[in-house]
Design a protein around this motif. Structure first.
Motif, mmCIF file in Angstrom:
data_model
loop_
_atom_site.group_PDB
_atom_site.id
_atom_site.type_symbol
_atom_site.label_atom_id
_atom_site.label_comp_id
_atom_site.label_asym_id
_atom_site.label_seq_id
_atom_site.Cartn_x
_atom_site.Cartn_y
_atom_site.Cartn_z
ATOM 1 N N LYS A 52 3.159 -73.974 140.586
ATOM 2 C CA LYS A 52 3.175 -72.784 139.735
ATOM 3 C C LYS A 52 4.407 -72.813 138.843
ATOM 4 O O LYS A 52 5.531 -72.932 139.312
ATOM 5 N N SER A 57 1.412 -73.207 132.043
ATOM 6 C CA SER A 57 0.883 -74.332 132.800
ATOM 7 C C SER A 57 0.321 -75.375 131.841
ATOM 8 O O SER A 57 -0.363 -75.039 130.879
ATOM 9 N N THR A 94 -6.013 -71.122 140.786
ATOM 10 C CA THR A 94 -6.048 -72.360 140.008
ATOM 11 C C THR A 94 -7.258 -73.200 140.373
ATOM 12 O O THR A 94 -7.925 -73.778 139.502
#
Length: 644
Positions: A52, A57, A94
């Motif tokens: 994370k 990201s 995710t």
């Protein structure tokens, strides 16, 4: 896990061999179908860990780029992503968007996602005796906190002020809307409430920083109605337990992170060890060039097959681009696990190579460590700005990548008689498609466009040179001293030679006056000319009286244009006959080698077109005949569009 095995490292004798792959695989989802597609054999597996990130990201962008590159590769490949964060909510979120966004490649097993939970990590902060906090508005919090091993919260020890009025604890709470993983400071009177899971606190560290460290900034303090950021608040000093040391001058946070990264890679490599023939370690924020996969494959086939080697490096940064034979992964994973707390992974791999190689390769590491520590001490004396510019220790291994060209290969040398180590086994077999040869080139390469990138064919880079006999060097051309030569490992029955020159935007970079030559003797001393060269693409095909020992492309006159040899294709007689389609007498279909020849494909296309035209003509004839025979019905109903 095996039925008799438990879920923590302390209960497992050898966890890497007792864990079942499906127990840490998130995608494809565990089950018969997922198990089947995840076990398909591939040429190479690319592995990367992802955690994370506080702001943005890069994982989705990187995967899209990698999949685009893999689509250009004919051989089957796969990517394994290890979601290596201990925030389970982030992992599940995710995993879900990866499943939604990459469902097609996941169903094919080309993208696989794993997650090793925190319970499987033997991670511990370096043992502290005391922690000092400083910088808070409530000065009662700015005190020295002593370690209390008997008072545990969420599997972490707590630290108490001498008076017992405040204590440091690890908060790990998961709610429907938010989850917390951070250190907090609570009042001693709230001990029982905190012990039961309530994270009531007067001050708290940033999320997901599991280690107490003066370098960690971003602490917050409760002001009565809201949390307020304390710019300079947090841990000001640490006291290690007696006999404990921080390795390499690292901070506790850096040492913990480095150990965790070693374990992240341990799980990743262990999982990927049976997926493919080769494995490459990457990161989740790389930008591969379009011909990346082709360049890797070309280099492996050109330089490594059948040779003793341990690791190939396609990047000088840290552990990125490190390439291994997958059969070595279990040993490397065990090595990283065993020594995870001792050094960074980009150091440990050198010790592992040293353990496998007949001769040592890590003799400079101690001196390198001293140099790094000396640099850090100097930066600390210069001030905070100099220290920040220096960055963390060992972010890359550039000291070990001194060669001027890439990729770098670390192979083994012949062992001296006094060494007891055994030589490394050869990795893979040389492709029989092109005869194996040593390359001898007297033309100076331009930058990294080296001669061994033109043979065997397939490398998208190729050879490029400006060394074309200028006015001061004319005699070298006239004496035939400027050449590109292949010295075959074994004499071959030469059947066909193709030489392709020029490159995009440099189509004129080819030999204007040259010769294609051969020799039958060892040493390539007595040369015979097969043909004169003057075109960008030159082809020779025929039969010779004897086996050839070398093939040479020679420049015979000076030219102002550069020379770019994209590839040289050499077909021996035995390969030419072996490549012909099998007949029915052999019990195999003509196209069983995976694809039709170009002229066969053209013939099939022409036949299909002819059949389509015939069918279309028959259809229109039927329509015309129907309209003629049933004219009255057409007038009553009305003509259909296709009849009109």
């Amino acid at each position: 896990l095996e039925p008799e095995a438990a879920s923590t490292w302390s209960d497992l004798d050898n966890p890497l061999f007792k864990l079942e792959a499906s127990s840490i695989r998130l995608l494809p989802k565990p089950g018969p179908k997922g198990d089947k597609v995840s076990k398909g054999r591939r040429w190479v597996t690319f592995g990367m860990s992802s955690i994370k990130r506080p702001k943005v990201s890069y994982l989705g962008i990187t995967l899209s780029r990698m999949l685009n590159v893999m689509d250009l590769e004919e051989a089957p490949t796969a990517i394994v992503v290890h979601l290596a964060d201990f925030n389970e909510a982030w992992v599940q979120k995710t995993s879900q968007w990866l499943d939604d966004g990459f469902s097609d490649v996941i169903e094919e097993g080309r993208l696989q996602v794993i997650h090793a939970p925190q319970s499987l990590y033997p991670l511990k902060q370096v043992p502290l005796a005391a922690v000092t906090l400083h910088g808070f508005s409530n000065q009662d919090l700015d005190k020295r906190y002593l370690r209390h091993d008997e008072k545990i919260v969420h599997d972490h020890v707590t630290y108490w002020t001498e008076a017992g009025d405040y204590f440091l604890f690890w908060c790990h709470s998961s709610g429907s809307a938010v989850s917390h993983r951070r250190w907090g400071v609570a009042a001693g009177r709230d001990w029982q409430e905190v012990k039961q899971g309530n994270c009531r606190a007067f001050a708290r560290a940033p999320e997901d920083h599991e280690v107490l460290d003066p370098r960690v900034r971003g602490w917050e303090e409760w002001s009565g109605d809201r949390w307020r950021l304390v710019e300079d608040g947090g841990v000001s000093d640490l006291e290690l337990q007696e006999g404990e040391l921080l390795k390499f001058g690292d901070s506790p946070q850096r040492q913990w992170w480095r150990t965790k990264q070693n374990l992240d890679y341990t799980f990743l490599m262990w999982y990927a060890s049976n997926m493919s023939e080769y494995y490459m370690q990457l990161e989740d924020d790389i930008q591969p060039v379009p011909h990346f996969a082709a360049a890797v494959r070309s280099y492996i086939e050109r330089s490594l097959l059948g040779e003793p080697w341990v690791m190939a490096s396609f990047s000088s940064l840290g552990f990125i681009g490190k390439f291994f034979n997958a059969s070595h992964l279990p040993k490397l994973a065990q090595f990283l696990l065993t020594f995870s707390t001792e050094a960074p992974c980009d150091w440990l791999v050198w010790d592992w190579i040293d353990a496998l190689s007949p001769l040592p390769v890590t003799t400079d590491i101690p001196g390198d460590v001293e140099t790094e520590i000396h640099k850090r001490e100097e930066a600390e004396r210069e001030g905070k700005e100099a220290l920040e510019k220096l960055g963390f220790m060992r972010d890359d291994l550039q000291l070990y990548y001194m060669a001027q060209r890439s990729p770098q290969v670390f192979g083994s040398q012949a062992a001296n008689p006094e060494f007891v180590k055994l030589p490394i086994d050869a990795n893979g077999e040389w492709s029989p498609k092109y005869p194996k040869a040593d390359i001898d080139c007297t033309l100076e390469p331009y930058k990294t466009f080296h001669a061994n990138q033109a043979y065997p064919p397939g490398d998208p880079v190729g050879f490029w040179s400006s060394d074309t006999c200028d006015e001061k060097d004319i005699d070298h051309c006239q004496r035939g001293e400027k050449y590109f030569r292949l010295n075959f490992k074994e004499p071959i029955e030469l059947h066909r030679v193709e030489i392709h020159q020029g490159r995009p935007e440099h189509e004129q970079d080819y030999i204007r006056h040259g010769k294609l030559q051969i020799a039958y003797d060892s040493g390539c001393r007595t040369l015979q000319t097969l043909k004169e060269m003057s075109n960008a693409d030159e082809i020779w095909e025929g039969r010779l009286d004897a086996k050839v020992t070398c093939l040479q492309v020679a420049l015979t006159q000076p030219q102002k244009e550069w020379i770019s040899i994209r590839e040289i294709r050499v077909i021996a007689a035995q390969q030419a006959s072996a490549s012909k389609p099998a007949t029915a007498a052999n019990g195999e279909a003509a196209g069983s080698n995976g694809g039709a020849k170009p002229h066969q494909a053209l013939l099939h296309a022409l036949l299909a077109a002819a059949a389509g035209l015939a069918a279309g003509a028959a259809g229109w004839f039927a329509i015309w005949e129907g309209r003629r025979r049933f004219e009255e019905g057409v007038q009553m109903v009305g003509a259909f569009t296709c009849w009109a």
